[in-house]
Design an enzyme around this catalytic site. Structure first.
Site, PDB file in Angstrom:
ATOM      1  N   CYS A  35      12.173   7.015 -43.635  1.00  9.29           N
ATOM      2  CA  CYS A  35      11.756   7.384 -41.547  1.00  9.29           C
ATOM      3  C   CYS A  35      12.305   8.530 -41.360  1.00  9.29           C
ATOM      4  O   CYS A  35      12.876   9.023 -41.115  1.00  9.29           O
ATOM      5  CB  CYS A  35      12.533   6.520 -40.705  1.00  9.29           C
ATOM      6  N   CYS A  38      13.553   9.640 -38.731  1.00  6.50           N
ATOM      7  CA  CYS A  38      14.890   8.919 -37.869  1.00  6.50           C
ATOM      8  C   CYS A  38      15.956   9.795 -39.156  1.00  6.50           C
ATOM      9  O   CYS A  38      16.711  10.317 -37.481  1.00  6.50           O
ATOM     10  CB  CYS A  38      14.986   7.859 -39.066  1.00  6.50           C
TER      11      CYS A  38
END
Length: 110
Positions: A35, A38
């Protein structure tokens, strides 16, 4: 001590004791290796962990390795920030935010 050293890694097995039983408010950064957003907020959260030391615990939870906690809190998108106070979920925020917005979000729950 590096800012990253202040981050607490939690798992499905340690979540209840590290987060729900904490006397200090806890923000849980639910993330995944794949991700990109993230990773974008992880540095800011590490720096905020330094600023909030003693006032709030900053924890990380790998979504891929801890599906039970993700199901329990209905995490459907990443990154998700879950804020707990007194063992209760008081805030859930989805998506990357600039450091200033993260600071405001977290300090609102102190």
């Amino acid at each position: 001590m590096l800012a990253q050293d202040l981050l607490v890694t939690v798992t499905d097995d340690t979540f209840a004791t590290a987060v729900l039983a904490s006397e200090t408010p806890v923000v849980v950064d639910v993330w995944a290796e794949w991700c990109p957003p993230c990773h974008a907020i992880s540095r800011s959260l590490a720096e905020l962990a330094e600023e909030l030391k003693g006032k709030m615990v900053v924890a990380t939870l790998d979504a891929d390795e801890n599906p039970a906690t993700c199901r329990a809190y209905q995490v459907r998108s990443l990154p998700t920030l879950l804020v707990f106070r007194g063992g209760e979920l008081v805030s859930a925020t989805v998506g990357a935010r600039p450091k200033s917005a993260l600071r405001s979000l977290l300090t609102a729950h102190l």
